[in-house]
Write a protein that holds these residues in place. Structure first.
Motif, short mmCIF file in Angstrom:
data_model
loop_
_atom_site.label_atom_id
_atom_site.label_comp_id
_atom_site.label_asym_id
_atom_site.label_seq_id
_atom_site.Cartn_x
_atom_site.Cartn_y
_atom_site.Cartn_z
N HIS A 2 -73.63 15.22 -22.20
CA HIS A 2 -73.91 16.29 -21.25
C HIS A 2 -73.81 17.65 -21.93
O HIS A 2 -72.95 17.87 -22.76
N TRP A 65 -68.86 21.07 -18.00
CA TRP A 65 -69.36 19.96 -18.79
C TRP A 65 -69.05 18.69 -18.00
O TRP A 65 -67.90 18.45 -17.65
N ASN A 66 -70.09 17.94 -17.69
CA ASN A 66 -69.91 16.68 -16.97
C ASN A 66 -69.14 16.89 -15.65
O ASN A 66 -68.30 16.09 -15.28
#
Length: 152
Positions: A2, A65-66
């Protein structure tokens, strides 16, 4: 894998922002260990305090992130950088620099009272010391300033 995405914080992000701040630095790097300095740090990281910031008109962004907040930046009084944190495991990947660039591109000057641990980062991105290092609420800080260079 990701990619890191950048967006304004939303109501409900305050718990993740608080967790990001706690995961960004060692408490003993940011305070002198006295109850006064630890209390100050806990207040800054408090989800209620962060919720109030999110609901304000302050300039701020999160890096995710993610689905996890891995970075956070917030200004006060227009051009004063009051908070900039990146989780340690995401440090040195340009996230702090990108948060700063995306959230300040229309500013001519930026001020910050840098913790000792962050002075090197601020120097790398063009800040210079603008006053004497000082001690407040159990924390040492160095006033620094960044000024946009006019391109003609």
């Amino acid at each position: 894998m990701h990619a890191v995405t950048y967006r304004p914080p939303e109501f409900g992000d305050q718990q993740q922002i608080s967790a990001c701040m706690w995961a960004s630095a060692d408490l003993w790097e940011l305070t002198d260990g006295t109850s006064e300095s630890v209390t100050e740090w806990k207040q800054i990281c408090d989800p209620g305090e962060l919720r109030d910031r999110i609901l304000s008109s302050e300039r701020m962004l999160v890096a995710t992130w993610n689905g996890i907040v891995v970075g956070f930046i917030a200004f006060r009084r227009g051009n004063h950088l009051s908070l900039l944190f990146v989780r340690r495991e995401f440090a040195r990947q340009g996230i702090g620099r990108e948060l700063l660039a995306r959230n300040s591109n229309d500013l001519d000057t930026i001020t910050v009272n840098s913790s000792d641990a962050a002075v090197g980062f601020y120097r790398k991105v063009g800040f210079i010391q603008s006053g004497d290092r000082f001690f407040k609420n159990g924390v040492w800080a160095t006033p620094m300033k960044w000024t946009k260079i006019a391109v003609s």
